[in-house]
Design an enzyme around this catalytic site. Structure first.
Site, mmCIF file in Angstrom:
data_model
loop_
_atom_site.group_PDB
_atom_site.id
_atom_site.type_symbol
_atom_site.label_atom_id
_atom_site.label_comp_id
_atom_site.label_asym_id
_atom_site.label_seq_id
_atom_site.Cartn_x
_atom_site.Cartn_y
_atom_site.Cartn_z
ATOM 1 N N SER A 142 0.864 -1.190 0.000
ATOM 2 C CA SER A 142 0.000 0.000 0.000
ATOM 3 C C SER A 142 0.896 1.234 0.000
ATOM 4 C CB SER A 142 -0.861 0.006 1.268
ATOM 5 O OG SER A 142 -1.470 1.270 1.445
ATOM 6 N N TYR A 155 -1.296 -0.905 10.528
ATOM 7 C CA TYR A 155 -1.433 -1.088 9.076
ATOM 8 C C TYR A 155 -0.231 -0.459 8.363
ATOM 9 C CZ TYR A 155 -3.584 -1.133 4.418
ATOM 10 O OH TYR A 155 -3.850 -1.353 3.081
HETATM 11 P P1 NAD Z 1 -11.199 -6.272 1.369
HETATM 12 O O1 NAD Z 1 -11.459 -6.193 2.845
HETATM 13 O O2 NAD Z 1 -12.355 -6.289 0.442
HETATM 14 O O3 NAD Z 1 -10.314 -7.546 1.042
HETATM 15 C C1 NAD Z 1 -9.435 -8.156 1.936
HETATM 16 C C2 NAD Z 1 -9.588 -9.645 1.783
HETATM 17 O O4 NAD Z 1 -8.672 -10.301 2.661
HETATM 18 C C3 NAD Z 1 -11.005 -10.118 2.156
HETATM 19 O O5 NAD Z 1 -11.448 -11.036 1.168
HETATM 20 C C4 NAD Z 1 -10.803 -10.812 3.487
HETATM 21 O O6 NAD Z 1 -11.722 -11.838 3.732
HETATM 22 C C5 NAD Z 1 -9.379 -11.346 3.298
HETATM 23 N N1 NAD Z 1 -8.761 -11.688 4.571
HETATM 24 C C6 NAD Z 1 -8.656 -10.939 5.693
HETATM 25 N N2 NAD Z 1 -8.073 -11.645 6.671
HETATM 26 C C7 NAD Z 1 -7.803 -12.873 6.156
HETATM 27 C C8 NAD Z 1 -7.199 -14.054 6.674
HETATM 28 N N3 NAD Z 1 -6.790 -14.140 7.958
HETATM 29 N N4 NAD Z 1 -7.058 -15.119 5.857
HETATM 30 C C9 NAD Z 1 -7.489 -15.083 4.583
HETATM 31 N N5 NAD Z 1 -8.084 -13.992 4.029
HETATM 32 C C10 NAD Z 1 -8.225 -12.912 4.820
HETATM 33 O O7 NAD Z 1 -10.208 -5.060 1.035
HETATM 34 P P2 NAD Z 1 -9.478 -4.673 -0.339
HETATM 35 O O8 NAD Z 1 -9.595 -3.211 -0.442
HETATM 36 O O9 NAD Z 1 -9.914 -5.520 -1.466
HETATM 37 O O10 NAD Z 1 -7.960 -4.987 0.023
HETATM 38 C C11 NAD Z 1 -7.194 -6.024 -0.581
HETATM 39 C C12 NAD Z 1 -5.715 -5.754 -0.319
HETATM 40 O O11 NAD Z 1 -5.341 -4.539 -0.960
HETATM 41 C C13 NAD Z 1 -5.367 -5.590 1.161
HETATM 42 O O12 NAD Z 1 -4.110 -6.177 1.436
HETATM 43 C C14 NAD Z 1 -5.296 -4.079 1.319
HETATM 44 O O13 NAD Z 1 -4.448 -3.700 2.381
HETATM 45 C C15 NAD Z 1 -4.697 -3.688 -0.028
HETATM 46 N N6 NAD Z 1 -4.952 -2.286 -0.424
HETATM 47 C C16 NAD Z 1 -6.211 -1.842 -0.681
HETATM 48 C C17 NAD Z 1 -6.394 -0.508 -1.065
HETATM 49 C C18 NAD Z 1 -7.748 0.048 -1.384
HETATM 50 O O14 NAD Z 1 -7.870 1.273 -1.517
HETATM 51 N N7 NAD Z 1 -8.793 -0.761 -1.536
HETATM 52 C C19 NAD Z 1 -5.290 0.336 -1.168
HETATM 53 C C20 NAD Z 1 -4.027 -0.157 -0.884
HETATM 54 C C21 NAD Z 1 -3.851 -1.482 -0.534
#
Ligand code: NAD
Length: 251
Positions: A142, A155
Site C-alpha cells: 500500500s 497497518y
Molecule cells: P477487502 O477487505 O475487500 O479484502 C481483503 C480480503 O482479505 C477479504 O477477502 C478478506 O476476507 C481477506 N482476509 C482478511 N483476513 C484474512 C485471513 N486471515 N485469511 C485469509 N483472508 C483474509 O479489502 P481490499 O480493499 O480488497 O484490500 C485487498 C488488499 O489490498 C489488502 O491487502 C489491502 O491492504 C490492499 N490495499 C487496498 C487498497 C484500497 O484502496 N482498496 C489500497 C491499498 C492497498
C-alpha cells in the site's frame, strides 16, 4: 506482444479472493489465461466467484485459507497443487488512535498483513525450490507502507514491513528463479469504501491526489500482469506504486 502477458498454462493462487481487489485480481489473471485458485475464509463467496469465472471459461477452484494460521496456509498450498503465481492480497485494517490501540488489534493486523504474507510466500517458495520450478510472488502492499496517515499505525507498519520483506525475499530467492515484487496501490474504490468517496471527507482527500480521482480496480491490472507474467521476467524486488500520483503530491 500480447504473448508477453499471456498466462495460458499458468496456475495462480490469490489470497483474500472472496471480495474487493482479491476477487478482481482473480478475474484479471483468469482473463489473461491462468487457472486460478481462490483462497480465503468465506467459502460461500468463493463458490459464487468460482461459478462466475467458470461461466467465462476460466478454470477456477476454491480453497479454504486463513493466513493467520501456518497449518491453514500449508493445507491450502497442498490443496492448490503446483502453482506459478501467488498474489498475497489478504489484508485487514483497524482504525484507532495509536495511544488507544490494544495489543490484540496490533497482532491481528500485523499477523494478517505481514506474517500471513510471509507464511504464504515461504510455503510457496519451499514447494517451488523442492520441485525446481520457477515462481512469481506479487505482494499487495500500500502507499501507506511508504507514507503515513493517522489512526492506522499497525497497518502502516505492516505494509512498510511487507515492502521490505519483498526486497529481502527477492534477494534470497533469485537464485531459485523465484521472483518477489510488490504493488503499492493508492486509494482504490471497492464495495467496502465506495460510499466514503461521496462524503465531504472523501472529496477532500481526492483533492490531494494529483490526478484528482480515486483509482478503480482495473487500474492495477497492468502492474499485476507485468509482475505475474514473462513480461516481468527480469524484475524482482521491485515496488510499483499505482496511485494517481498520490505519493508525489506537493508538500
Ligand atoms: P477487502 O477487505 O475487500 O479484502 C481483503 C480480503 O482479505 C477479504 O477477502 C478478506 O476476507 C481477506 N482476509 C482478511 N483476513 C484474512 C485471513 N486471515 N485469511 C485469509 N483472508 C483474509 O479489502 P481490499 O480493499 O480488497 O484490500 C485487498 C488488499 O489490498 C489488502 O491487502 C489491502 O491492504 C490492499 N490495499 C487496498 C487498497 C484500497 O484502496 N482498496 C489500497 C491499498 C492497498
Amino acid at each position: 506482444m500480447s504473448k508477453l502477458f499471456d498466462l495460458k498454462g499458468k496456475s495462480a493462487l490469490i489470497t483474500g479472493a472472496s471480495s474487493g481487489l482479491g476477487a478482481h485480481f482473480a478475474r484479471c489473471l483468469g482473463e489473461a489465461g491462468a487457472s486460478v485458485v481462490l483462497a480465503a475464509r468465506r467459502a460461500d463467496r468463493l463458490q459464487s466467484l468460482q461459478a462466475e469465472l467458470e461461466q467465462k471459461g476460466v478454470a477456477a477452484r476454491a480453497v479454504d485459507l486463513d493466513v493467520q494460521s501456518g497449518a491453514s496456509v500449508a493445507a491450502a498450498l497442498d490443496a492448490a497443487g503446483p502453482l506459478d503465481i501467488v498474489v498475497n492480497n489478504a489484508g485487514i485494517s483497524i482504525v484507532k488512535a495509536a495511544l488507544q490501540m490494544p495489543e490484540d488489534d496490533w497482532d491481528a493486523v500485523v499477523d494478517t498483513n505481514l506474517r500471513g504474507a510471509w507464511l504464504v510466500a515461504q510455503g510457496a517458495a519451499r514447494r517451488w525450490v523442492a520441485d525446481n520450478r520457477p515462481g512469481s510472488i506479487v505482494n499487495i502492499a500500500s502507499i501507506l507502507g511508504l507514507r503515513t496517515i493517522g489512526h492506522v499505525a499497525p497497518y502502516n507498519a505492516s505494509k512498510a514491513g511487507l515492502i521490505h520483506l519483498t526486497r529481502a525475499l527477492a534477494m534470497e530467492w533469485a537464485r531459485y528463479r523465484v521472483r518477489v515484487n510488490a504493488i503499492c496501490p493508492g486509494y482504490i474504490e471497492t464495495e467496502m469504501n465506495s460510499d466514503f468517496w461521496k462524503t465531504p471527507g472523501g472529496q477532500k482527500l481526492i483533492e490531494r491526489i494529483p490526478q484528482r480521482r480515486i483509482g478503480q480496480p482495473h487500474h492495477l491490472d497492468g502492474a499485476l500482469l507485468l509482475l505475474a507474467s514473462e513480461a516481468g521476467d527480469f524484475m524482482t524486488g521491485s515496488v510499483l506504486t499505482v496511485d494517481g500520483g498520490h505519493t508525489v503530491n506537493s508538500l
